[in-house]
Design an enzyme around this catalytic site. Structure first.
Site, PDB file in Angstrom:
ATOM      1  N   ARG A  77       0.837  -1.218   0.000  1.00  0.00           N
ATOM      2  CA  ARG A  77       0.000   0.000   0.000  1.00  0.00           C
ATOM      3  C   ARG A  77       0.867   1.260   0.000  1.00  0.00           C
ATOM      4  NH1 ARG A  77      -3.822   2.698   4.265  1.00  0.00           N
ATOM      5  NH2 ARG A  77      -5.708   3.161   3.071  1.00  0.00           N
ATOM      6  N   ILE A  80      -7.756   7.169  -0.614  1.00  0.00           N
ATOM      7  CA  ILE A  80      -7.603   5.727  -0.703  1.00  0.00           C
ATOM      8  C   ILE A  80      -8.381   5.174   0.487  1.00  0.00           C
ATOM      9  CG2 ILE A  80      -5.384   5.860   0.545  1.00  0.00           C
ATOM     10  CD1 ILE A  80      -4.463   3.401  -0.944  1.00  0.00           C
ATOM     11  N   SER A  81      -9.254   4.183   0.224  1.00  0.00           N
ATOM     12  CA  SER A  81     -10.192   3.737   1.256  1.00  0.00           C
ATOM     13  C   SER A  81      -9.482   3.117   2.452  1.00  0.00           C
ATOM     14  CB  SER A  81     -11.155   2.704   0.668  1.00  0.00           C
ATOM     15  OG  SER A  81     -11.910   3.275  -0.350  1.00  0.00           O
ATOM     16  N   GLN A  82     -10.211   3.065   3.546  1.00  0.00           N
ATOM     17  CA  GLN A  82      -9.723   2.382   4.743  1.00  0.00           C
ATOM     18  C   GLN A  82      -9.497   0.899   4.394  1.00  0.00           C
ATOM     19  OE1 GLN A  82     -12.644   2.240   7.842  1.00  0.00           O
ATOM     20  NE2 GLN A  82     -11.170   1.719   9.438  1.00  0.00           N
TER      21      GLN A  82
END
Lengths: 247, 819
Positions: free
Chosen positions: A70, A96-98
């Site tokens: 990530r 950017i999503s959890q």
């Protein structure tokens, strides 16, 4: 002089606290932090089992989450937060999503190695990268050109050969790439675009988060039966029960 | 130390005060555009503590300030003017992201910097006012009157600037007024005239020559992120006190707004223009080229459900926005459509600027657009309607995350729903929509309000008049002036099946039928309506969110917080529970806590410096009284003002007009009361004047509460000017009586304990700022009328806390414990 020295230290500390640049650390450190993040996700899923309808995610999903770097997909200044279980800004008003939400959304479409999956809203490319480790092919569309360019370059650099990217309007899906076993719409929408439903295979699943950029309020899962009939299920990705009664 | 110059600089003081108030209002506007209005409220509230900080500063540095009082006075006004615009520009450059604050607590440092930066101009202008009280304290009534009258003019000026200039230019206008105030201050005090003239000339040249600064909205606002998409173009920007409206088009990636559209709908909306209000998505203007095929999607939206059971000829659309529901009514054959929209810019844009695009929607039959607040339209228009459409409140995201919790919503109270039901023709239908959050909140409260309104109107079997449908993201509840029959239910069932909706409730519906195409863990809406119809309050009491009906006294439709749920929400904050936090209320409380802490520090700070306390005051009795007195009147003034604005909002038809009229009336008449108090104190003594004033305020306040409702019922049919005049008549005696507290006590302090004057200024400033936040908290918890009662109780405190305990009858008689 001493007073000034103390003050300047405070200034530096404050600047750091306000989000100054920081190094991300060596790869081994990153791997350990990634694994810690995966363990945290698994723990939270156990707590939310009642709403999710399962007490654990597919081990392949967690494995994929443990493999995708990530930190390579977030802006430089966000790298030190890459393995915290929270959304991060990636520029152009997007996030950017959890990771927890990414894991649940991925799990909800029940990815198989033979599947072809469409993602609408490439963003950083992280969701596509996770899917890329689980399915045969991922087709991903991004509406904001600079984000699409950056994700395309990052995914190529990281060697994701089974991910096809496109810049443009996700409303019409990607018919040439489909039909799809699963569709992940990572951007909130005021409607489910009919062309996406059409490009979903019978037995396929489509998932959409609802909420703002930093707060996912619920997930919408659309299931297309083998007979083509549609069903939706709204999922609260959090342990918050019961709503009524003596408590 | 009293000034040798006997004439206080009243003109410059009034100008500076006006500039500061205009600046404050412009800041709220600007931060609503670049951030969100809830954060604008919090940021500006905290920045206003600059007023309290000025008193603290003047207390700590009283002697040098007194020595250089004239120069300091001018310099402070000049500093306000110089810093006004740069402070805003610096604050907006500190990239603060409110939602990120929940994930990243270190963001709090940026917030603190914004408070500090924005508080600086307020600090300087408040220092100037404080210095005037220090230097000419025996004429505090005149200074007070000038201060308040100037502020009243500033509030009017701010609204005038908002109509005529863009928000940044309007902010510059406040700075220019500040510069002119500095020049006038130099003329009035006879100091630094050349310097101030040069500075003013340089300021005006710089303002003219330098490029106009640009706003930097948060990249997470809807407008900012929409403009990131390839092909997006801004077509028009309008600004007014109602907010900034931006129209955006995108030929490459079209907008496709179809609120709540079912999964089985395949029709694609035609081209649309998106309307943004202060950078948040509001609605769309849909292209009507005359080809009905383009508009097929309108027949399949959840809002089309009433057309499945009726063919309404007369349709009323409230909160019409860009006209989607009006266009739907026109498309589906309505003969007479009235669209009510309160924002004049939205009306003008649809009717004039984009008339060709919208098919002249707002300019030609059958649609008639009315520029009014929907609630006041319902009061003034007596026609009956076959269908009344009420669209959902707030956005899909914001409504569910609690960000609208503080917004007063007079269109979804029990009284408002009753007035809509009153306007229904026989068999007419009221159709109300709500976004379906998870767990549901708005839809359940709306259902509770509808059932409550029906019961209050004496409908014996309300269940026969209600039907509900839902899609995955929207609930629609239909209420009929009559009953829904079996044929109606059959038609609605077919409508739902065709387009992908579920019937969520009708009288006699089996529970399992509610979980059809769109499933949730439990059929909450079904369970809720069933409980409401049966008048069982177990469901409401047991629910984790507050879903009780709202009323006009507590019109906070989107505040769903239940305190007992908060600990659980906090526990699961980082595991998906953040969206459950009722953010608006939490932010308000956070603001109150921050303001209270900072205010306490600012008030206590001078006390730790004992040398700032003159001999004879060390006993603390006067300080305690001073704090109680000036604190109480600071809190109370704001509570009364907020309660009064609320009471007049419905009467005057517009929150904006109510705020302008009420604030100006209070400031002007309180200033007049302050002036009159000077004469009264000279005759009867300061303490006696203050005590008599307190009794008068309490009596007038109670009378106000008792009479105001009846007065407004009687005046409901009056024209705007007459209603404004009535508000002034009803409010002015109370405001006049309230105006005597501050100058009377400050004049006495100035005579007997001048060292406490700046400290009293600090206490009053801190209490006023904190009081404004407290007023909102109390209104949410207790309602506006009780807010007024709390204020009156605080005024009673002044009976026992006048800061100078005087001997004899003169206003400036020596204090008992003075040496």
């Amino acid at each position: 002089m001493e007073a000034w020295a103390i003050r300047s230290r405070w200034v530096v500390l404050c600047l750091l606290a306000m989000g100054g640049p920081a190094s991300a650390g060596p790869d081994s450190d990153m791997a350990a932090r990634r694994q810690a993040m995966v363990d945290e996700i698994a723990g939270e899923v156990r707590m939310t089992s009642q709403y999710l309808g399962r007490d654990r995610l597919d081990s392949r999903v967690l494995e994929a989450m443990g493999q995708v770097p990530r930190h390579e997909l977030v802006p430089e200044r966000q790298r030190r937060y890459a393995y915290e279980n929270r959304p991060l800004p990636i520029g152009h008003g997007q996030t950017i999503s959890q990771p927890y939400i990414v894991a649940i959304m991925t799990d909800l479409i029940e990815p198989e190695p033979t599947h072809v999956v469409l993602e609408v809203g490439t963003g950083s490319g992280y969701q596509a990268a996770v899917l890329g480790r689980l399915v045969d092919r991922v087709c991903t569309i991004e509406i904001i050109p600079p984000l699409a360019d950056r994700a395309r370059a990052d995914l190529a650099r990281l060697g994701y050969g089974n991910i096809r990217t496109r810049t443009g309007d996700g409303y019409y899906g990607w018919p040439e790439c489909g039909p799809f076993d699963g569709i992940v719409v990572t951007a909130g929408a005021s409607q489910v675009p009919p062309p996406l439903i059409e490009q979903l295979k019978p037995g396929g699943k489509l998932v959409i988060p609802v909420g703002s950029r930093f707060l996912t309020q619920q997930l919408l899962l659309v299931e297309k039966g083998e007979d083509g009939e549609l069903r939706t299920r709204q999922i609260l990705p959090v342990r918050f029960v019961p709503l009524t009664g003596g408590h | 130390m009293p000034q040798s110059n006997p004439r206080p600089p009243l003109v410059s003081l009034a100008m500076a005060s006006g500039a500061a108030l205009a600046y404050q209002l412009q800041l709220v506007r600007l931060f609503s555009i670049i951030q969100w209005h809830h954060f604008a409220y919090m940021i500006i509230s905290l920045a206003l503590l600059g007023y309290g900080a000025s008193g603290t500063f003047l207390s700590l540095f009283r002697r040098p300030m007194e020595t250089w009082l004239g120069q300091a006075y001018i310099a402070c006004i000049a500093m306000f003017a110089i810093l006004a615009l740069p402070a805003f520009l610096l604050a907006q450059s500190l990239a603060f992201s409110p939602e990120e604050l929940l994930w990243r607590p270190t963001m709090i440092w940026r917030l603190a910097c914004i408070y500090l930066v924005l508080g600086t101009p307020f600090f300087f202008v408040a220092c100037a006012i404080g210095l005037a009280f220090m230097g000419w304290g025996r004429q505090s009534n005149r200074i007070y009157a000038a201060d308040l009258t100037g502020a009243a003019a500033g509030s009017v000026l701010a609204i005038g600037l908002a109509w005529t200039l863009n928000p940044v230019a309007a902010l510059s206008g406040s700075g220019i007024l500040g510069v002119l105030a500095a020049v006038v201050a130099a003329l009035e005090t006879g100091r630094g005239r050349s310097w101030m003239t040069v500075m003013a000339a340089a300021y005006l040249v710089a303002t003219t020559v330098l490029p106009a600064p640009q706003l930097q909205p948060s990249p997470y606002k809807d407008l900012a992120s929409t403009l990131q998409v390839a092909g997006a173009q801004t077509r028009a920007v309008r600004s007014s006190p109602y907010g900034q409206v931006t129209v955006v088009t995108n030929p490459r990636v079209p907008f496709r707004d179809a609120p709540g559209m079912g999964l089985k709908v395949t029709a694609e909306p035609p081209a649309q223009l998106a309307l943004f209000h202060d950078g948040d998505f509001a609605s769309t203007i849909t292209r009507d080229s005359g080809d009905g095929a383009d508009l097929r999607f309108l027949a399949s939206l959840p809002s089309a459900a009433p057309y499945a059971v009726a063919s309404p000829g007369r349709v009323l659309v409230l909160e019409a926005g860009g006209g989607l529901l009006a266009l739907q009514a026109k498309y589906l054959g309505a003969k007479q459509v009235t669209a009510v929209e309160r924002n004049p810019d939205v009306v003008d844009l649809v009717r004039d600027d984009f008339a060709g695009f919208s098919g002249d929607l707002y300019g030609s039959p059958p649609v008639n657009v009315v520029r009014a607040h929907p609630r006041s339209f319902l009061t003034s228009d007596r026609r009956d309607w076959d269908l009344i459409q009420l669209p959902p409140s707030g956005g899909l995201g914001g409504g569910a995350s609690g960000l609208f919790a503080l917004t007063e919503d007079y269109l979804r109270t029990t009284e408002a729903i009753e007035s809509m039901l009153d306007r229904l023709a026989p068999d007419g239908i009221l159709a109300v929509q709500a976004w379906e959050s998870l767990p549901p909140r708005g839809s359940l409260r709306l259902a509770a309000t509808l059932v409550n309104a029906l019961q209050r109107r004496g409908v014996e079997t309300p269940g026969d008049s209600i039907v509900a449908l839902r899609s995955w993201q929207m609930a629609v509840i239909l209420v009929r002036n009559g009953r829904f029959g079996l044929a109606d239910l059959s038609e609605l069932g077919e409508f739902a099946t065709t387009w992908g909706y579920d019937l969520a409730w009708y009288q006699g519906m089996p529970r399992e039928q509610a979980q059809g195409l769109n499933r949730t863990q439990e059929p909450w809406l079904y369970d809720a309506i069933t409980a409401f119809i049966a008048s069982e309050d177990n469901f409401t009491r047991g629910y984790k969110f507050d879903i009780r009906p709202t009323d006009d006294d507590q019109p906070f439709f989107n505040n769903f917080l239940r305190w007992r749920t908060l600990p659980e929400t906090v526990r699961i904050l980082h595991s998906g529970g953040m969206a459950l936090l009722e953010a608006g209320y939490i932010l308000l409380l956070a603001t109150l806590v921050q303001a209270a802490l900072l205010a306490t520090i600012l008030i206590l700070l001078p006390l730790v410096r004992s040398r700032s306390c003159p001999p004879g005051l060390a006993g603390g009795v006067k300080r305690g009284r001073t704090a109680a007195y000036f604190g109480a009147i600071g809190f109370a003034f704001m509570l009364v003002e907020v309660a009064a604005i609320h009471r007049f909002t419905l009467f005057l038809g517009e929150p904006l007009m109510a705020s302008a009229v009420v604030v100006s009336t209070f400031l002007v008449f309180a200033g007049a009361g302050g002036l009159a108090a000077g004469a009264l104190a000279a005759r009867f003594g300061a303490r006696a004047t203050a005590r008599t004033g307190a009794v008068a305020v309490v009596a007038l306040g109670l009378a106000w509460l008792l009479v105001v409702g009846s007065a407004f019922d009687a005046g409901a049919g009056l024209g705007t000017a007459a209603r404004v005049a009535l508000v002034v008549v009803v409010t002015s005696p109370l405001a006049f009586a309230m105006g005597q507290f501050f100058p009377t006590a400050l004049g006495a302090l100035s005579e007997h304990a001048p060292a406490l004057v700046p400290w009293a200024w600090a206490v009053n400033g801190c209490a006023s700022v904190t009081g404004a936040v407290l007023a909102t908290v109390l209104a949410l918890a207790l309602g506006f009328d009780r807010c007024m009662l709390v204020a009156l109780a605080l005024y009673l405190v002044t009976l026992f806390s006048f800061p100078v305990v005087a001997r004899g009858s003169g206003p400036f008689a020596p204090a008992i414990d003075d040496t």
